[in-house]
Enzyme design. Structure first.
Site, PDB file in Angstrom:
ATOM      1  N   SER B 651      38.000  47.976  37.885  1.00 33.89           N
ATOM      2  CA  SER B 651      39.240  48.029  37.106  1.00 33.89           C
ATOM      3  C   SER B 651      39.736  49.460  36.858  1.00 33.89           C
ATOM      4  O   SER B 651      40.828  49.637  36.325  1.00 33.89           O
ATOM      5  CB  SER B 651      39.059  47.305  35.772  1.00 33.89           C
ATOM      6  N   LYS B 694      40.822  45.449  26.272  1.00 32.83           N
ATOM      7  CA  LYS B 694      41.069  46.828  26.692  1.00 32.83           C
ATOM      8  C   LYS B 694      42.289  47.404  25.970  1.00 32.83           C
ATOM      9  O   LYS B 694      42.247  48.521  25.450  1.00 32.83           O
ATOM     10  CB  LYS B 694      41.275  46.868  28.209  1.00 32.83           C
TER      11      LYS B 694
END
Lengths: 261, 798
Positions: B651, B694
């Site tokens: 990611s 996140k």
């Protein structure tokens, strides 16, 4: 029997002491001190016979005859006497009594009667069974029952029967001591007390059976029908009790207790 | 592209529901969302052939147990109640007890009837054998012999007397001796007799002896006859009592041949053991009787061991066995200790779940079943043979054992449902060749379902079901919506909701607690939010610690300004139940080299395989985009700063590209943005997991350091549907204090991340141009260095 017995003779000549008989004796005398004597009679006639030549002994166990062996027979008699003594002393431990054991020699009937007359109370068991046969004719003991005032004649098997039966030829004060003793036994044995009378209900008994006439057949019929364990009775003036007592001992399978009026 | 605040979270529409609280809703399990699984259950239930057992597949959090149970119960109610089962003593072979089936409730009735019959035998038989009538008859048989014997002896004595002999008893028998004057003759008198007289006496003695022996020899035969007659009388009396006692039982079971046959055996056994029965019935035993081990125990053999009793049941049984051990599954042979030795008997046979579920349905937890020794093998065998055999472990292992029995097997018709997860299902299929034959149907339970109006309404009914089952307060409409949103957040998808009922139940219980603390009668939206927040708070100690370290500067995260070769990446930290987002500085350096991109995490053995793959993709992307016509004369390195626990996942790919490009062209990147997203070799951004955590992680750090209105997060556009952000994040975004941007490609990220020059923001083309210039310059330096004989670092090292 006005007084409780102080000296009791237990005739062991033809059988071992019976625990149930001694238990009943304990009920009978209560906590009173007692002299209890076990007696075995050495038959003088048999002693004489052992000296005679050419005699045979018929063995019940082996169903055959063989030469009489005096030495072996003497040993057998001694062993039998010893076994009887041991059993008697063991059984007598259960009651509070001064216990003794005697072996007397003489004519059986004479010795037994003489010893019985010197005692307040006599206990006698029926002749023992050896492989299904009685080792001795019971006539001597039946005679004793007929002649002595206070006798417990222990028939076998003691445990059979479900009632204590008491003969009450009269009513009121005359039978009350007899009834009281019968009641004590019934209570100890946890059995109902059945009175036999020809005058109607007997006070103090759990039930009464009325019979029309006092006869050997009528008494036997009542005892068998009522499944008696013990028949308690006293002398009845109007009857030939010597003959009747002998006959009852012969015909009834229950035990008999004769108490002096 | 910046996302509107409305796109950051899906709000459940209260207008969808026409109730005020769940009190007016019909409670239900969450079935509409599991249509595929339910279809499989119904198919399995409907198939009457062997092997169509069911494997209910899915996460333990789904409510598959309750859903399966509800469907099976509904079906079972329409079915007949199965028969009762009993075990009886086998009188021919006691180690093989007999099994008997009776209509529902018949087992208990049979047991009671047999008990009553045995009570009658127990009391009537001793009574009959001690009755006056029996005793008289019995004694009369012996009395005849006794009378005959007395008569014989009287006759013999009389005869002996007539012959001048005395019949004297000895301890062993009798002796005949000559008499004189009524007494046995003295020895000296006898010896004086002449021979003739002595012979006469001897002859008389011999005659009497022979008579006596003859009589005696007859007695055993007669006595035997008497004994036979007595025995016959006893047996006849006993038989009458026994037949009378059993007649009532027999009359009830004329249509059950097995019981009629067994009752014959019972009668035979009773007749053969009259003595024991009499002793058992005797109030007291005399010392002369043989001691017998508890005569009462004799009657145990006539007990009826009802192992399956459906008297109080209606319909087919539906059973869940939570502890599917071998014994609990197929039953067991109990034991008792007699004289220090363990023994077993038919009345110690205990039923297992298969017995009790026979004729119906049995639910088992697959993992528990497989962890119980021999249980799986025993279940398979029972299903394959369609019979239940009660066997101990020692029997299964063929071990010699002192206590053993082989009860008659019982026919089995049961539908087994295994509840398990996917991993187990595939393992069983792979390693157990019988599995596919025995469990032909799979009910696959979804972990999540589409969030539609229909599923939302079904969801509300399911919550009403939880309220009913747990007894908590009812939920207001807003509370239902909040739980719905929570379920969407659990699966990180605005279009889906979680079917993990166990999680939902927990939230509702905790919301009920919150309502109780507030003294509320119903659970509101605020109670649910509070419960969720408190749950996070209880597990949040580590996240607070990280936040604190960032605030104190121990972990460096810049949320303002611009830095060369440094970008805020976003990672998800998972510790137990806790999962939260954390910004991480990703830094890059670049200098002359020969095309090496060093992944420091990998070199330090802290990088996972997927991360390494992602770095290689980054390397490939840069090479292909900027050095397709010449060697890449660059040595660059990448690292997650202050990361000590290992890095995994792809990611951070886009972030790494941006950091590298920044380092190459020596142009700073904005630190008020964080970025997450993976990419392919062509630079297209790809979705990542944990997007909500996140974003919230960076938002929290920015909040702590002060929201400037410039801060935000860049995510792949394909992750937009996964946004279910916290309400405070959404609020900040709606007020312009925080921003969420999406990117389709790396260029979108470059356009946002590269800081403005004096002349304003630089666009991706400008970045590309400057990268190419820098790489060309490095190439020329590399060529010059090669000519001068200089070696790169890598060459030096090798």
């Amino acid at each position: 029997m006005k007084q409780l017995p102080k000296s009791v003779l237990y005739l062991l000549d033809c059988g071992c002491a019976d625990d149930a008989a001694l238990r009943l004796l304990r009920v009978f005398v209560g906590g009173q001190e007692l002299q209890l004597t076990g007696l075995v009679v050495e038959d003088e006639d048999l002693v004489r016979a052992m000296r005679l030549p050419g005699l045979s002994e018929v063995s019940i166990a082996r169903l055959e005859a063989g030469p009489l062996q005096p030495e072996r027979l003497r040993k057998d008699i001694l062993a039998h006497t010893e076994a009887v003594r041991e059993r008697f002393e063991k059984a007598a431990r259960g009651i509070s009594a001064e216990v003794s054991f005697q072996v007397r020699r003489g004519p059986v009937s004479d010795v037994l009667l003489e010893a019985a007359h010197a005692s307040d109370f006599v206990v006698v068991t029926r002749p023992q069974l050896i492989t299904g046969l009685r080792a001795r004719s019971a006539s001597t003991f039946q005679n004793l029952l007929a002649q002595h005032g206070n006798v417990l004649f222990v028939n076998e098997p003691w445990q059979s029967g479900s009632r204590i039966v008491v003969l009450c030829p009269a009513s009121g004060a005359d039978v009350s001591p007899l009834l009281a003793r019968a009641r004590a036994i019934a209570t100890a044995e946890k059995l109902p007390l059945l009175a036999v009378s020809h005058e109607g209900d007997v006070e103090g008994a759990d039930a009464t059976v009325v019979i029309q006439n006092w006869s050997e057949a009528a008494i036997v019929a009542v005892c068998e029908a009522q499944d008696a364990r013990l028949l308690v009775f006293s002398e009845i003036d109007s009857l030939d009790w010597r003959t009747m007592a002998t006959a009852l001992a012969e015909r009834l399978s229950c035990s008999l207790l004769r108490i002096e009026a | 592209m910046e996302l509107d605040s409305g796109a950051l979270r899906r709000q459940a529409d209260e207008a969808l529901f026409d109730f005020d609280t769940t009190e007016t809703l019909t409670a239900a399990t969450q079935t509409t969302s599991q249509a595929r699984a339910i279809d499989a259950i119904e198919f399995s239930v409907g198939m009457r052939f062997g092997g169509y057992n069911l494997y209910a597949l899915g996460s333990p959090q789904t409510d598959k147990h309750a859903i399966v149970l509800a469907h099976l119960k509904a079906q079972a109610e329409k079915q007949d109640t199965p028969d009762d089962w009993c075990y009886l003593r086998n009188f021919d072979d006691p180690v093989r007890p007999l099994s008997v089936c009776l209509p529902p409730g018949g087992g208990r009735l049979f047991r009671e009837r047999m008990f009553e019959a045995m009570q009658r035998v127990r009391t009537h038989l001793p009574a009959a054998l001690s009755s006056d009538e029996f005793r008289r008859e019995f004694q009369s048989l012996a009395g005849d012999l006794r009378e005959a014997q007395s008569q014989d002896f009287a006759e013999l004595e009389s005869q002996a007397r007539e012959m001048g002999l005395a019949m004297l008893p000895t301890p062993n028998g009798f002796v005949f001796a000559p008499t004189r004057d009524g007494r046995v003759m003295e020895e000296e008198d006898f010896l004086k007799l002449d021979d003739q007289e002595r012979e006469k006496w001897q002859s008389a003695i011999n005659t009497m002896t022979e008579h006596l022996v003859e009589r005696l020899q007859e007695y055993p035969r007669v006595q035997q006859k008497v004994q036979d007659a007595q025995r016959e009388l006893r047996q006849r009396t006993a038989q009458q009592v026994i037949q009378q006692a059993l007649a009532r039982v027999r009359s009830r079971y004329t249509n059950v041949p097995a019981i009629i046959s067994w009752l014959e055996d019972v009668a035979g056994d009773l007749l053969a053991n009259v003595e024991k029965i009499v002793m058992a019935g005797a109030a007291e035993r005399t010392a002369l009787q043989m001691p017998v081990a508890d005569p009462e125990a004799y009657f145990d053999r006539f007990k009826v061991n009802v192992i399956v009793d459906h008297q109080d049941d209606e319909g087919a049984p539906v059973l869940y066995e939570s502890n599917p051990s071998l014994d609990n599954l197929i039953g067991k042979l109990g034991q008792r200790v007699e004289y220090g030795t363990p023994v077993t008997d038919f009345d110690l046979i205990r039923s297992g779940a298969l017995h009790r579920a026979n004729g119906g349905y049995l639910l088992l937890d697959a993992e528990r079943l497989l962890t119980k020794p021999f249980a799986w093998e025993a279940l398979k065998r029972a299903l394959m043979d369609s019979t239940i055999r009660i066997e101990s472990v020692s029997q299964l292992l063929s071990l010699a054992y002192s206590v053993s029995m082989e009860p008659e097997p019982i026919p089995l018709t049961v539908k087994v449902v295994l509840l398990g997860d996917r991993r187990l299902y595939h393992l069983l299929r792979q390693y157990d060749s019988d599995f596919d034959d025995l469990f032909k149907v799979v009910a696959d339970f979804d972990d999540e379902v589409d969030w539609t109006d229909e599923s939302a309404r079904s969801f509300a009914s399911a919550m009403a079901g939880i309220v009913r089952d747990t007894g908590i307060r009812h939920l207001q409409r807003g509370a239902v919506c909040r739980v719905l949103e929570h379920c969407s957040r659990l699966v990180e998808n605005q279009l889906r909701i979680s079917t993990h009922t166990a999680d939902i139940r927990d939230v509702l219980l905790e919301a009920d607690y919150a309502a109780s603390r507030n003294g509320a009668d119903v659970i509101s939206r605020e109670h649910v939010s509070h419960a969720i927040e408190r749950r996070i708070y209880r597990l949040d100690r580590f996240r607070e610690l990280v936040k604190d370290n960032i605030a104190k500067g121990l972990i460096v995260v810049d949320t303002d300004g611009a830095r060369v070769g440094q970008v805020n990446g976003l990672s998800v930290v998972s510790i137990g139940h806790v999962q939260f987002g954390q910004p991480s500085r990703i830094t890059a350096t670049a200098r002359l080299g020969r095309g090496e991109l060093v992944d420091i995490e990998r070199e330090a053995h802290l990088g996972g395989n997927i991360h390494s793959k992602a770095v290689m993709i980054v390397s490939s992307f840069i090479g292909a985009r900027y050095a397709s016509d010449k060697p890449l004369s660059l040595r660059a390195s990448l690292v997650f700063e202050q990361s000590y626990g290992g890095v995994e996942g792809d990611s951070a790919s886009v972030a790494e590209v941006c950091a590298l490009l920044s380092a190459i062209i020596d142009h700073p990147l904005r630190q008020n943005l964080a970025i997450t997203g993976s990419m392919d070799q062509h630079g297209s951004a790809q979705a990542i997991g944990g997007v909500n955590e996140k974003i919230e992680g960076f938002f929290d750090v920015c909040s702590a350091q002060g929201l400037t209105g410039q801060q935000g997060v860049i995510i792949p556009a394909s992750n937009a549907q996964h946004l279910m952000l916290r309400e405070d994040v959404v609020a900040a975004a709606s007020e312009g204090r925080f921003h969420v941007y999406t990117m389709e490609t790396v260029d979108d990220a470059i356009a946002l991340l590269f800081a403005e020059n004096a002349g304003g923001r630089i666009d991706p083309d400008e970045v590309d141009r400057r990268v190419r210039e820098r790489l060309d310059a490095l190439h020329e330096l590399a060529v010059a260095a090669a000519k001068a004989g200089l070696k790169s670092d890598a060459e030096e090292a090798s």
